[in-house]
Design a protein around this motif. Structure first.
Motif, PDB file in Angstrom:
ATOM      1  N   ASN A 170       0.710  -1.243  -0.100  1.00 25.45           N
ATOM      2  CA  ASN A 170       0.081   0.112   0.045  1.00 25.45           C
ATOM      3  C   ASN A 170       0.878   1.263  -0.099  1.00 25.45           C
ATOM      4  O   ASN A 170       0.457   2.208  -0.503  1.00 25.45           O
ATOM      5  CB  ASN A 170      -1.016  -0.185   1.213  1.00 25.45           C
ATOM      6  CG  ASN A 170      -1.957  -1.103   0.949  1.00 25.45           C
ATOM      7  OD1 ASN A 170      -2.258  -1.525  -0.176  1.00 25.45           O
ATOM      8  ND2 ASN A 170      -2.712  -1.505   2.004  1.00 25.45           N
ATOM      9  N   ARG A 171       2.107   1.226   0.515  1.00 25.15           N
ATOM     10  CA  ARG A 171       3.006   2.293   0.579  1.00 25.15           C
ATOM     11  C   ARG A 171       3.591   2.493  -0.589  1.00 25.15           C
ATOM     12  O   ARG A 171       4.446   3.406  -0.833  1.00 25.15           O
ATOM     13  CB  ARG A 171       3.844   2.291   1.803  1.00 25.15           C
ATOM     14  CG  ARG A 171       3.222   2.405   3.086  1.00 25.15           C
ATOM     15  CD  ARG A 171       4.212   3.039   4.220  1.00 25.15           C
ATOM     16  NE  ARG A 171       5.488   2.215   4.352  1.00 25.15           N
ATOM     17  CZ  ARG A 171       5.932   1.321   5.085  1.00 25.15           C
ATOM     18  NH1 ARG A 171       4.837   0.993   6.022  1.00 25.15           N
ATOM     19  NH2 ARG A 171       7.030   0.744   5.178  1.00 25.15           N
ATOM     20  N   GLY A 172       3.509   1.528  -1.513  1.00 27.33           N
ATOM     21  CA  GLY A 172       4.313   1.432  -2.748  1.00 27.33           C
ATOM     22  C   GLY A 172       5.807   1.284  -2.603  1.00 27.33           C
ATOM     23  O   GLY A 172       6.695   1.829  -3.556  1.00 27.33           O
ATOM     24  N   GLU A 173       6.125   0.548  -1.645  1.00 28.98           N
ATOM     25  CA  GLU A 173       7.687   0.035  -1.238  1.00 28.98           C
ATOM     26  C   GLU A 173       8.373  -0.576  -2.541  1.00 28.98           C
ATOM     27  O   GLU A 173       7.436  -1.545  -3.063  1.00 28.98           O
ATOM     28  CB  GLU A 173       7.823  -0.386  -0.193  1.00 28.98           C
ATOM     29  CG  GLU A 173       7.546   0.380   1.014  1.00 28.98           C
ATOM     30  CD  GLU A 173       8.267   1.511   1.583  1.00 28.98           C
ATOM     31  OE1 GLU A 173       9.466   1.414   0.903  1.00 28.98           O
ATOM     32  OE2 GLU A 173       8.214   2.358   2.426  1.00 28.98           O
ATOM     33  N   PRO A 174       9.660  -0.822  -2.728  1.00 31.02           N
ATOM     34  CA  PRO A 174      10.172  -1.470  -3.839  1.00 31.02           C
ATOM     35  C   PRO A 174      10.149  -2.895  -3.408  1.00 31.02           C
ATOM     36  O   PRO A 174      10.119  -3.240  -2.245  1.00 31.02           O
ATOM     37  CB  PRO A 174      11.558  -0.923  -3.866  1.00 31.02           C
ATOM     38  CG  PRO A 174      11.853  -0.449  -2.562  1.00 31.02           C
ATOM     39  CD  PRO A 174      10.536   0.369  -2.018  1.00 31.02           C
ATOM     40  N   GLU A 175      10.257  -3.632  -4.558  1.00 26.26           N
ATOM     41  CA  GLU A 175      10.004  -5.133  -4.240  1.00 26.26           C
ATOM     42  C   GLU A 175      11.166  -5.873  -3.493  1.00 26.26           C
ATOM     43  O   GLU A 175      10.982  -6.781  -2.918  1.00 26.26           O
ATOM     44  CB  GLU A 175      10.186  -5.969  -5.716  1.00 26.26           C
ATOM     45  CG  GLU A 175      11.095  -5.905  -6.427  1.00 26.26           C
ATOM     46  CD  GLU A 175      10.976  -6.492  -8.035  1.00 26.26           C
ATOM     47  OE1 GLU A 175      11.807  -7.598  -8.028  1.00 26.26           O
ATOM     48  OE2 GLU A 175      10.462  -5.992  -8.674  1.00 26.26           O
ATOM     49  N   GLU A 176      12.414  -5.039  -3.486  1.00 27.09           N
ATOM     50  CA  GLU A 176      13.714  -5.686  -2.846  1.00 27.09           C
ATOM     51  C   GLU A 176      13.024  -5.565  -0.989  1.00 27.09           C
ATOM     52  O   GLU A 176      13.377  -6.512  -0.442  1.00 27.09           O
ATOM     53  CB  GLU A 176      14.815  -4.647  -2.878  1.00 27.09           C
ATOM     54  CG  GLU A 176      15.678  -4.879  -4.175  1.00 27.09           C
ATOM     55  CD  GLU A 176      14.667  -4.164  -5.160  1.00 27.09           C
ATOM     56  OE1 GLU A 176      13.836  -3.335  -4.868  1.00 27.09           O
ATOM     57  OE2 GLU A 176      15.119  -4.234  -6.305  1.00 27.09           O
ATOM     58  N   LYS A 177      12.483  -4.712  -0.691  1.00 27.88           N
ATOM     59  CA  LYS A 177      11.903  -4.350   0.722  1.00 27.88           C
ATOM     60  C   LYS A 177      10.874  -5.571   0.992  1.00 27.88           C
ATOM     61  O   LYS A 177      10.729  -6.273   2.124  1.00 27.88           O
ATOM     62  CB  LYS A 177      11.414  -2.996   0.792  1.00 27.88           C
ATOM     63  CG  LYS A 177      12.251  -2.128   1.159  1.00 27.88           C
ATOM     64  CD  LYS A 177      11.623  -0.930   1.985  1.00 27.88           C
ATOM     65  CE  LYS A 177      12.826   0.333   2.397  1.00 27.88           C
ATOM     66  NZ  LYS A 177      12.288   1.244   2.863  1.00 27.88           N
ATOM     67  N   MET A 178      10.036  -5.931   0.046  1.00 25.27           N
ATOM     68  CA  MET A 178       8.964  -7.044   0.171  1.00 25.27           C
ATOM     69  C   MET A 178       9.700  -8.412   0.161  1.00 25.27           C
ATOM     70  O   MET A 178       9.274  -9.055   0.910  1.00 25.27           O
ATOM     71  CB  MET A 178       8.231  -6.654  -0.868  1.00 25.27           C
ATOM     72  CG  MET A 178       7.104  -5.703  -0.974  1.00 25.27           C
ATOM     73  SD  MET A 178       5.985  -5.717  -2.382  1.00 25.27           S
ATOM     74  CE  MET A 178       6.721  -4.921  -3.527  1.00 25.27           C
ATOM     75  N   ARG A 179      10.601  -8.436  -0.641  1.00 22.90           N
ATOM     76  CA  ARG A 179      11.470  -9.950  -0.711  1.00 22.90           C
ATOM     77  C   ARG A 179      12.049  -9.983   0.784  1.00 22.90           C
ATOM     78  O   ARG A 179      12.109 -11.057   1.109  1.00 22.90           O
ATOM     79  CB  ARG A 179      12.427  -9.768  -1.719  1.00 22.90           C
ATOM     80  CG  ARG A 179      13.504 -11.030  -1.552  1.00 22.90           C
ATOM     81  CD  ARG A 179      14.291 -10.893  -2.783  1.00 22.90           C
ATOM     82  NE  ARG A 179      13.726 -11.704  -4.001  1.00 22.90           N
ATOM     83  CZ  ARG A 179      13.434 -12.976  -4.109  1.00 22.90           C
ATOM     84  NH1 ARG A 179      14.304 -13.851  -3.271  1.00 22.90           N
ATOM     85  NH2 ARG A 179      12.964 -13.656  -4.955  1.00 22.90           N
ATOM     86  N   ALA A 180      12.754  -9.043   1.150  1.00 19.68           N
ATOM     87  CA  ALA A 180      13.483  -9.186   2.663  1.00 19.68           C
ATOM     88  C   ALA A 180      12.585  -9.666   3.799  1.00 19.68           C
ATOM     89  O   ALA A 180      12.680 -10.331   4.447  1.00 19.68           O
ATOM     90  CB  ALA A 180      14.271  -7.807   2.726  1.00 19.68           C
TER      91      ALA A 180
END
Length: 614
Positions: free
Chosen positions: A570-580
């Protein structure tokens, strides 16, 4: 279920246990005549021994051997009553209650007929010559030996009296039928009879004075002349044998590839192209023309690509073929995609998922709304996974509708819709109508554009379980792909239940597995592994056609949506953060999952290196 858990446990058991399995089986022959027989000597003993016919039904034999419970048998019989025409053995296997090998053991005891393991037996040429390649391939039988003036023939169904009578007529021998598994029969036929069948037919072509083919460049151009050449019996038999050999080898594709003065036949087995044989260039045009005839294509068109579809009935199964004809400077090239329902539609627990991943996938399937994504490149097994999920879901009786391009496997109790660009009937157009058709589960072949993805998301929001695929490398990047398409992040986070990224890796052959003592240090370094770790390989045997691999299994990366991940999306964070975050919460990366498969001896570390993401 107890039996399903056992099947999964066998698949992921320690390599040392699997290495010792064959030795234990051979040693137990003396104790029980219905155990798999692995040598002609033991087969001769079993045939000479007294073999009483047991008055047992199949279910009773399974229960008596401790392979099935009474409750499970009643469950299968109830399911069989809802699907008339399906044999009890097939029903038990499809429900995951028993293994196919258990069925053969029970049949052997019930009928008093020896059960043999063909993969440990190399047939003698003079014995194979007793039955022609055409007959062996067509009826799925394998001659093993001549004992006491009887030809011992391995069959899946030794009570098939019509086939036995036919074999007696063609071989001039009395037939002694023994039981062998469907899989081993196909392997043996593909290994020992496949090329032999083609060779016999090619010899007939060379020796047939009436069947004359000119050079390919000088072939008659009229439709009637080409059709006449393509319909001649040797060409028909040659193409049939080429296709049947592909089916028996469990190939996914058959290639007929033109060269300067020849044409090559290749089979894609376990994802790798295997050269089979070379035929004369003069045979290329009639072979391609024959393919066009069975695929309902324009036989006169040789300058444009064409696609066709065909179906054969083999071993009680309908096998579909997608045919692609492509013109090249050396002649027309053909690729035949084999869509075998029995191979493609496998139970979920047989796809090779780790126990924890299988449990999480089933948990995702238990939702009555939301979206499950399966991602990966072409040829990564996405469709097989989706069909297995649908096969599991349909046991609960929901209304399932699929939209596909094309429909790969026919499924009972499922409404399957094929899109057509010719009449502008797209995925999006089909989905609009499906929502008025009161579905519970919707499967979309591919969310390939914004319109299709938007309707799929809206379907998930309005109380439907939606299954679909994307072409992304890993699980977290699928979220980015959807938002880049134009789907609002809040819609993605509120509909996606989980994302399964997967690849197919070749399995180590269980019959010749050994420790791999020559692992490339570069591979270990790239995968950040200790050079003291133990991995495995296949030495090469008749079962795996001396490749060291037999079949494929699945390496996966399963991302399950959590409140923390939803917040990042929802915050539009990059996929690297989602992966971590996903890894921190327990997601095993695709590479790590593959390494775990290699540690268990299910694949080689080289296969993992080939599909790694880092």
């Amino acid at each position: 279920m107890r039996e399903t858990t056992r099947a999964v446990a066998d698949q992921h058991s320690e390599p040392s246990q699997r290495i010792a399995k064959h030795a234990r089986t051979a040693a137990s022959v003396e104790q029980n005549q219905f155990t798999e027989i692995t040598s002609i000597k033991d087969l001769e003993k079993a045939l000479w021994s007294t073999r009483p016919l047991h008055e047992l039904h199949l279910g009773e034999a399974l229960i008596q051997n401790g392979l099935l419970t009474k409750e499970s048998l009643e469950q299968a019989l109830e399911e069989q009553r809802r699907h008339p025409g399906v044999q009890l053995g097939d029903m038990l296997v499809s429900m995951g209650l028993v293994r196919k090998t258990d069925i053969y053991t029970a049949m052997a005891e019930k009928l008093g007929i020896p059960r043999v393991s063909i993969k440990h037996h190399i047939p003698q040429p003079e014995v194979m010559a007793e039955i022609s390649a055409d007959i062996a391939l067509l009826y799925t039988v394998m001659p093993l030996a001549v004992i006491n003036n009887k030809l011992v023939v391995a069959m899946e169904n030794p009570l098939d009296l019509k086939t036995i009578e036919l074999l007696q007529f063609h071989s001039n021998h009395r037939i002694e039928a023994v039981i062998a598994s469907h899989e081993e029969l196909n392997q043996a036929l593909g290994t020992y009879y496949g090329n032999l069948g083609e060779t016999q037919i090619l010899e007939e072509i060379d020796g047939d004075m009436e069947f004359e083919l000119t050079d390919a460049d000088n072939m008659p151009s009229s439709v009637s002349s080409i059709e006449h050449e393509a319909s001649k019996r040797p060409v028909v038999r040659l193409l049939n044998t080429i296709i049947l050999q592909g089916v028996l080898r469990s190939a996914s594709d058959i290639h007929i590839r033109p060269g300067k003065d020849h044409a090559d036949i290749l089979y894609r087995v376990d994802g790798v192209l295997q050269y089979s044989r070379r035929v004369k260039k003069s045979l290329l045009l009639p072979l391609i023309a024959r393919l066009k005839i069975i695929g309902n294509m324009d036989i006169a068109e040789r300058r444009r690509p064409q696609d066709g579809h065909a179906r054969i009935f083999h071993q009680r199964n309908n096998i579909d073929f997608r045919i692609s004809i492509m013109p090249s400077v050396k002649g027309e090239s053909a690729v035949i995609r084999i869509l075998d329902k029995e191979v493609g539609m496998r139970p979920l627990h047989e796809l090779g998922f780790m126990e924890k991943d299988l449990e999480r996938i089933k948990l995702l399937m238990s939702h009555n709304h939301g979206m499950i994504l399966v991602t990966g490149p072409t040829g990564s097994g996405k469709s097989t996974t989706l069909y297995s999920v649908l096969n599991e879901l349909r046991k609960k009786g929901p209304h399932i509708v699929t939209v596909e391009d094309p429909v790969e496997y026919d499924m009972d109790d499922v409404d399957q819709i094929q899109v057509s660009n010719v009449i502008d009937y797209t995925f999006a157009e089909a989905l609009r109508h499906i929502l008025r058709h009161d579905p519970d589960v919707i499967m979309v072949g591919e969310a390939r554009d914004l319109e299709t993805a938007s309707i799929a998301v809206k379907s998930a929001l309005t109380g439907h379980l939606v299954l679909t695929t994307l072409h992304t490398n890993d699980a977290p990047s699928s979220i980015t792909r959807l938002t880049e398409m134009g789907i609002e992040p809040y819609l993605v986070s509120s509909t996606v239940l989980g994302i399964l990224a997967q690849r197919l890796v070749r399995r180590v052959c269980p019959d010749c597995i050994e420790e791999d003592t020559k692992v490339d240090k570069t591979v270990l370094k790239a995968l950040k592994l200790d050079n003291k770790e133990k991995f495995y390989r296949g030495k090469g045997c008749a079962t795996c056609n001396y490749s060291g691999y037999h079949g494929r299994t699945t390496a996966v990366e399963l991302l399950v949506m959590t409140p923390e991940l939803i917040e990042l999306i929802n915050r539009g964070e990059p996929e690297e953060k989602m992966r971590a975050l996903a890894i921190k919460q327990g997601m095993q990366t695709l590479t790590d999952n593959g390494i775990e498969l290699a540690r268990r001896g299910l694949t080689t570390i080289d296969e993992v290196f080939a599909i790694r993401l880092e």
